[in-house]
Design a protein around this motif. Structure first.
Motif, PDB file in Angstrom:
ATOM      1  N   UNK A 163       0.821  -1.216   0.000  1.00  0.00           N
ATOM      2  CA  UNK A 163       0.000   0.000   0.000  1.00  0.00           C
ATOM      3  C   UNK A 163       0.857   1.271   0.000  1.00  0.00           C
ATOM      4  N   UNK A 164       2.148   1.130   0.283  1.00  0.00           N
ATOM      5  CA  UNK A 164       3.041   2.295   0.328  1.00  0.00           C
ATOM      6  C   UNK A 164       4.097   2.271  -0.781  1.00  0.00           C
ATOM      7  N   UNK A 165       3.938   1.337  -1.739  1.00  0.00           N
ATOM      8  CA  UNK A 165       4.971   1.185  -2.762  1.00  0.00           C
ATOM      9  C   UNK A 165       5.106   2.427  -3.646  1.00  0.00           C
ATOM     10  N   UNK A 166       3.984   3.130  -3.899  1.00  0.00           N
ATOM     11  CA  UNK A 166       4.062   4.324  -4.721  1.00  0.00           C
ATOM     12  C   UNK A 166       4.883   5.398  -4.021  1.00  0.00           C
ATOM     13  N   UNK A 167       4.703   5.528  -2.701  1.00  0.00           N
ATOM     14  CA  UNK A 167       5.497   6.476  -1.920  1.00  0.00           C
ATOM     15  C   UNK A 167       6.968   6.067  -1.975  1.00  0.00           C
ATOM     16  N   UNK A 168       7.224   4.759  -1.775  1.00  0.00           N
ATOM     17  CA  UNK A 168       8.591   4.255  -1.834  1.00  0.00           C
ATOM     18  C   UNK A 168       9.219   4.472  -3.200  1.00  0.00           C
ATOM     19  N   UNK A 169       8.437   4.215  -4.251  1.00  0.00           N
ATOM     20  CA  UNK A 169       8.931   4.412  -5.615  1.00  0.00           C
ATOM     21  C   UNK A 169       9.229   5.886  -5.864  1.00  0.00           C
ATOM     22  N   UNK A 170       8.365   6.773  -5.339  1.00  0.00           N
ATOM     23  CA  UNK A 170       8.581   8.209  -5.500  1.00  0.00           C
ATOM     24  C   UNK A 170       9.864   8.666  -4.848  1.00  0.00           C
ATOM     25  N   UNK A 171      10.120   8.182  -3.611  1.00  0.00           N
ATOM     26  CA  UNK A 171      11.346   8.541  -2.912  1.00  0.00           C
ATOM     27  C   UNK A 171      12.564   7.975  -3.632  1.00  0.00           C
ATOM     28  N   UNK A 172      12.471   6.712  -4.034  1.00  0.00           N
ATOM     29  CA  UNK A 172      13.567   6.044  -4.746  1.00  0.00           C
ATOM     30  C   UNK A 172      13.924   6.805  -6.027  1.00  0.00           C
ATOM     31  N   UNK A 173      12.904   7.156  -6.811  1.00  0.00           N
ATOM     32  CA  UNK A 173      13.159   7.836  -8.073  1.00  0.00           C
ATOM     33  C   UNK A 173      13.639   9.267  -7.865  1.00  0.00           C
ATOM     34  N   UNK A 174      13.181   9.915  -6.800  1.00  0.00           N
ATOM     35  CA  UNK A 174      13.653  11.270  -6.485  1.00  0.00           C
ATOM     36  C   UNK A 174      15.142  11.247  -6.134  1.00  0.00           C
ATOM     37  N   UNK A 175      15.558  10.219  -5.394  1.00  0.00           N
ATOM     38  CA  UNK A 175      16.963  10.118  -4.998  1.00  0.00           C
ATOM     39  C   UNK A 175      17.849   9.900  -6.217  1.00  0.00           C
ATOM     40  N   UNK A 176      17.474   8.946  -7.093  1.00  0.00           N
ATOM     41  CA  UNK A 176      18.358   8.710  -8.240  1.00  0.00           C
ATOM     42  C   UNK A 176      18.286   9.844  -9.262  1.00  0.00           C
ATOM     43  N   UNK A 177      17.193  10.638  -9.225  1.00  0.00           N
ATOM     44  CA  UNK A 177      17.119  11.816 -10.102  1.00  0.00           C
ATOM     45  C   UNK A 177      18.195  12.838  -9.749  1.00  0.00           C
ATOM     46  N   UNK A 178      18.653  12.824  -8.483  1.00  0.00           N
ATOM     47  CA  UNK A 178      19.742  13.714  -8.080  1.00  0.00           C
ATOM     48  C   UNK A 178      20.997  13.411  -8.903  1.00  0.00           C
ATOM     49  N   UNK A 179      21.239  12.125  -9.158  1.00  0.00           N
ATOM     50  CA  UNK A 179      22.380  11.744  -9.991  1.00  0.00           C
ATOM     51  C   UNK A 179      22.226  12.214 -11.422  1.00  0.00           C
ATOM     52  N   UNK A 180      21.001  12.118 -11.948  1.00  0.00           N
ATOM     53  CA  UNK A 180      20.726  12.565 -13.312  1.00  0.00           C
ATOM     54  C   UNK A 180      20.907  14.075 -13.443  1.00  0.00           C
ATOM     55  N   UNK A 181      20.740  14.794 -12.322  1.00  0.00           N
ATOM     56  CA  UNK A 181      20.883  16.253 -12.325  1.00  0.00           C
ATOM     57  C   UNK A 181      22.332  16.672 -12.115  1.00  0.00           C
ATOM     58  N   UNK A 182      22.944  16.165 -11.051  1.00  0.00           N
ATOM     59  CA  UNK A 182      24.243  16.661 -10.620  1.00  0.00           C
ATOM     60  C   UNK A 182      25.402  16.122 -11.460  1.00  0.00           C
ATOM     61  N   UNK A 183      25.347  14.859 -11.864  1.00  0.00           N
ATOM     62  CA  UNK A 183      26.472  14.287 -12.602  1.00  0.00           C
ATOM     63  C   UNK A 183      26.755  15.037 -13.908  1.00  0.00           C
TER      64      UNK A 183
END
Length: 402
Positions: A331-351
């Motif tokens: 029931x919380x997988x969408x929240x988990x997926x959102x956090x997970x994807x937000x974290x790896x998006x930092x790499x897509x931005x900063x690298x």
């Protein structure tokens, strides 16, 4: 025809429709990518500015993915977010062709990033149809569809870029987004029970150590991908006097390998080895790739090397995603997926921004060698995390359950 057969026929049609939508969505998101760096360089935009333009795609995801994950989890209407994502993908390329190049691609990449934030709903919409045992296999399948869309985009741009130009390539992006948007209205979504926003549960998800660790691994993998195969590897080929067609072929080889390896990722052949093995092994492969690709001086060698990062996109990313969410309630997988994807998006931005600056000031070889060292460190950390954190916790839980 029995009711069961009718239902199976409908489900099969829905899966085919969803596959087409995902393919069109990622086609529109990436059809211009092989020539983005080349096009912007021809407009006399420097490497640092190009790094910012590339990186802003990840910035909008970094800022929006977690909030969208919470909202999507609450209303449980993933179809609406799929429709929105396809529309935003088309809108992004409208900005690219109506505004001056630097501004158009900057704003366009922001909106492409916003479109990609809805990928959370694409994935949850699809993964909800599979039980826990088939999550890794299902993740590999949807990553494969993602890669097929990108591959088709790369093939089309390679064949047509110098015939029709960037403007018309972006028009193809607009058309694919619009068609995917229209098709999305015909998706059937199960009636889901709305999940109340629970601050306590959000905190539990945000505090999940496994999710954070594996999201950081994904951050590095996505950052390396955006900096190298999606951006500056094409610059290396250009410096070696490769033709535009060869540069396109290079991108096709990479994406073709990604499709192949994502297909393999859903098979028992890959699952015979543990996530611990694959995560460590493929980061080692990425280390070899980043060091070699900037030090060889032949175009043919780089074309062969483009097979290696395909393993990162096809196998590594699918493992990281399914492994990161293992301890998150359904029931919380969408929240988990959102956090997970937000974290790896930092790499897509900063690298791309950081290494765009390094490349401009110190050269591509130095930038790529640093990426190689980072990849090697992540390979070692993969072994350490599974040996001393995940495996120990798993053994402890097994003992407690006995």
């Amino acid at each position: 025809m029995s009711e069961k057969m009718k239902n199976e026929k409908v489900l099969k049609k829905q899966e085919m429709l969803f596959s087409v939508i995902v393919t069109l969505f990622w086609f529109g998101q990436y059809v211009y990518i092989p020539y983005q760096i080349i096009y912007l360089s021809e407009k006399s935009i420097n490497e640092y500015a190009i790094g910012i333009i590339v990186g802003v795609y990840g910035l909008s995801q970094l800022l929006c993915r977690f909030p969208i994950g919470i909202v999507a989890n609450t209303i449980s209407k993933h179809k609406n977010f799929i429709i929105l994502g396809c529309f935003l993908s088309a809108l992004a390329s409208i900005f690219r062709i109506t505004l001056e190049s630097k501004v158009g691609f900057f704003i366009g990449n922001i909106f492409s990033g916003l479109a990609s934030t809805t990928w959370i709903s694409f994935m949850i919409f699809y993964l909800n149809k599979y039980d826990e045992e088939r999550q890794q296999s299902a993740t590999s399948k949807i990553v494969m569809l993602n890669n097929i869309g990108m591959l088709l985009g790369f093939i089309v741009s390679t064949v047509l870029y110098y015939e029709i130009g960037m403007r018309n390539i972006c028009i193809l992006s607009i058309l694919s987004g619009i068609i995917a948007c229209l098709f999305s209205f015909y998706l059937f979504e199960d009636e889901n029970i709305k999940v109340e926003i629970s601050f306590k549960k959000i905190i539990i998800v945000c505090g999940n150590r496994r999710l954070w660790i594996l999201a950081i691994f994904a951050l590095v993998q996505q950052g390396i991908q955006m900096t190298t195969t999606m951006s500056f590897t094409n610059k290396i080929l250009q410096q070696l006097s490769a033709s535009s067609f060869v540069i396109g072929i290079s991108s096709i080889i990479y994406m073709g390998a990604s499709v192949l390896f994502s297909k393999l990722g859903s098979t028992s052949l890959i699952r015979k080895k543990s996530p611990k093995f694959w995560i460590s092994f493929i980061f080692l492969i990425l280390a070899i790739y980043t060091i070699l690709v900037s030090n060889v001086n032949k175009v043919s060698y780089i074309l062969i090397l483009q097979l290696l990062p395909g393993m990162g996109t096809g196998i590594l990313f699918a493992f990281l995603t399914s492994e990161a969410l293992k301890e998150i309630e359904k029931t919380q997988k969408t929240v988990g997926m959102g956090l997970y994807q937000a974290i790896y998006a930092l790499g897509m931005t900063m690298f791309p921004i950081i290494f765009g600056n390094i490349i401009e000031n110190y050269g591509i070889r130095i930038g790529y060698n640093i990426l190689g060292i980072i990849s090697f460190i992540m390979s070692i950390l993969g072994l350490v995390c599974y040996t001393f954190i995940f495996d120990i916790k798993k053994r402890k839980n097994n003992i407690e359950n006995c």
